[in-house]
Scaffold this motif. Sequence first.
Motif, PDB file in Angstrom:
ATOM      1  N   VAL A  27      -5.273  -2.044   0.723  1.00  0.00           N
ATOM      2  CA  VAL A  27      -3.863  -2.344   0.979  1.00  0.00           C
ATOM      3  C   VAL A  27      -3.284  -1.359   1.990  1.00  0.00           C
ATOM      4  N   PHE A  28      -3.629  -0.085   1.821  1.00  0.00           N
ATOM      5  CA  PHE A  28      -3.112   0.946   2.716  1.00  0.00           C
ATOM      6  C   PHE A  28      -3.561   0.687   4.156  1.00  0.00           C
ATOM      7  N   TYR A  29      -4.837   0.356   4.328  1.00  0.00           N
ATOM      8  CA  TYR A  29      -5.343   0.097   5.678  1.00  0.00           C
ATOM      9  C   TYR A  29      -4.677  -1.138   6.277  1.00  0.00           C
ATOM     10  N   SER A  30      -4.506  -2.184   5.485  1.00  0.00           N
ATOM     11  CA  SER A  30      -3.845  -3.396   5.984  1.00  0.00           C
ATOM     12  C   SER A  30      -2.421  -3.097   6.429  1.00  0.00           C
ATOM     13  N   SER A  31      -1.757  -2.180   5.722  1.00  0.00           N
ATOM     14  CA  SER A  31      -0.374  -1.860   6.070  1.00  0.00           C
ATOM     15  C   SER A  31      -0.275  -1.163   7.424  1.00  0.00           C
ATOM     16  N   THR A  32      -1.347  -0.436   7.821  1.00  0.00           N
ATOM     17  CA  THR A  32      -1.301   0.219   9.133  1.00  0.00           C
ATOM     18  C   THR A  32      -1.355  -0.809  10.262  1.00  0.00           C
ATOM     19  N   ILE A  33      -2.043  -1.920  10.046  1.00  0.00           N
ATOM     20  CA  ILE A  33      -2.059  -3.006  11.036  1.00  0.00           C
ATOM     21  C   ILE A  33      -0.711  -3.703  11.058  1.00  0.00           C
ATOM     22  N   LEU A  34      -0.137  -3.898   9.880  1.00  0.00           N
ATOM     23  CA  LEU A  34       1.137  -4.584   9.766  1.00  0.00           C
ATOM     24  C   LEU A  34       2.254  -3.841  10.487  1.00  0.00           C
ATOM     25  N   THR A  35       2.211  -2.517  10.477  1.00  0.00           N
ATOM     26  CA  THR A  35       3.285  -1.730  11.085  1.00  0.00           C
ATOM     27  C   THR A  35       2.997  -1.343  12.528  1.00  0.00           C
ATOM     28  N   ASN A  36       1.873  -1.775  13.060  1.00  0.00           N
ATOM     29  CA  ASN A  36       1.503  -1.414  14.433  1.00  0.00           C
ATOM     30  C   ASN A  36       2.144  -2.387  15.423  1.00  0.00           C
ATOM     31  N   PRO A  37       3.157  -1.961  16.179  1.00  0.00           N
ATOM     32  CA  PRO A  37       3.824  -2.877  17.109  1.00  0.00           C
ATOM     33  C   PRO A  37       2.933  -3.323  18.267  1.00  0.00           C
ATOM     34  N   LYS A  38       1.816  -2.641  18.475  1.00  0.00           N
ATOM     35  CA  LYS A  38       0.898  -3.032  19.540  1.00  0.00           C
ATOM     36  C   LYS A  38       0.060  -4.257  19.157  1.00  0.00           C
ATOM     37  N   GLN A  39       0.012  -4.543  17.864  1.00  0.00           N
ATOM     38  CA  GLN A  39      -0.720  -5.724  17.408  1.00  0.00           C
ATOM     39  C   GLN A  39       0.136  -6.974  17.597  1.00  0.00           C
ATOM     40  N   PRO A  40      -0.460  -8.109  17.960  1.00  0.00           N
ATOM     41  CA  PRO A  40       0.316  -9.346  18.077  1.00  0.00           C
ATOM     42  C   PRO A  40       0.874  -9.772  16.723  1.00  0.00           C
ATOM     43  N   ALA A  41       1.969 -10.517  16.764  1.00  0.00           N
ATOM     44  CA  ALA A  41       2.624 -10.929  15.521  1.00  0.00           C
ATOM     45  C   ALA A  41       1.668 -11.689  14.607  1.00  0.00           C
ATOM     46  N   ASP A  89      -3.884  -6.666  -2.924  1.00  0.00           N
ATOM     47  CA  ASP A  89      -3.052  -5.869  -3.811  1.00  0.00           C
ATOM     48  C   ASP A  89      -3.160  -6.314  -5.268  1.00  0.00           C
ATOM     49  N   MET A  90      -3.634  -7.539  -5.510  1.00  0.00           N
ATOM     50  CA  MET A  90      -3.779  -7.993  -6.890  1.00  0.00           C
ATOM     51  C   MET A  90      -4.933  -7.295  -7.603  1.00  0.00           C
ATOM     52  N   ALA A  91      -5.871  -6.720  -6.851  1.00  0.00           N
ATOM     53  CA  ALA A  91      -6.957  -5.965  -7.501  1.00  0.00           C
ATOM     54  C   ALA A  91      -6.413  -4.726  -8.212  1.00  0.00           C
ATOM     55  N   PRO A  92      -5.657  -3.844  -7.522  1.00  0.00           N
ATOM     56  CA  PRO A  92      -5.103  -2.694  -8.252  1.00  0.00           C
ATOM     57  C   PRO A  92      -4.067  -3.092  -9.302  1.00  0.00           C
ATOM     58  N   ARG A  93      -3.318  -4.167  -9.051  1.00  0.00           N
ATOM     59  CA  ARG A  93      -2.347  -4.596 -10.068  1.00  0.00           C
ATOM     60  C   ARG A  93      -3.059  -5.050 -11.338  1.00  0.00           C
TER      61      ARG A  93
END
Length: 218
Positions: free
Chosen positions: A24-38, A52-56
Amino acid sequence: MDLALFTLLHLLVFVYWLGGDLGVFYSSTILTNPKQPAAARIAAAQVLAQVDMAPRTAMILTLPTGLTLAALKGWLILGPFSLALIWTFGLIWLVLAWVLHLRHVGPTSLARRADLAIRWAMIAVLAILALNLWPQAPALPLFLKAKCAILAATILCGLLIRRALVRFGPAFGRLVQEGASPEVDQEIARALDESRPLVVTIWLLLLAAAFLGLAKPL
């Protein structure tokens, strides 16, 4: 046989909780990277939500697997009926968590409020165990009381993460509908940046719990 089985289940809970959180943490770094396309950021958010359902799931199963192990090892007096109730409660809570995930119910729904009430109740119960406020608690080894306190702290961190992510939903909706913009990027980054220290805190708590389970200090 039962001891080996529940020891394995408890270990898997730790593995999937920590491993899922890292994903989840790694995915969030892609999500917040403005250089990545939408499109890539939206895909990362979808992956994040599923992983995220695995840790939940692991967090919910920590208590029934842990209490069963404690009973099997004689650290806690729990009969078959009590263990059955604990597992029934845990599985009901797990079903509720998955219903919330699959149906995307609103924050004011009865199911969402029930899940929130369960989490606060679990924090209270675990605190009672950790602080010797339950009649059987003094008989618990010190490391087990510490693990109860750690689990209560991780649940609390999860609730604080939810509060930090309140702005994320509307901002992500704008990303999907309108595309990226400096304002949207800032809102998404701010929400996730506020939650990351809490995520790291959960990792440290999990490592501490794993160490206590291995070292078993009195």
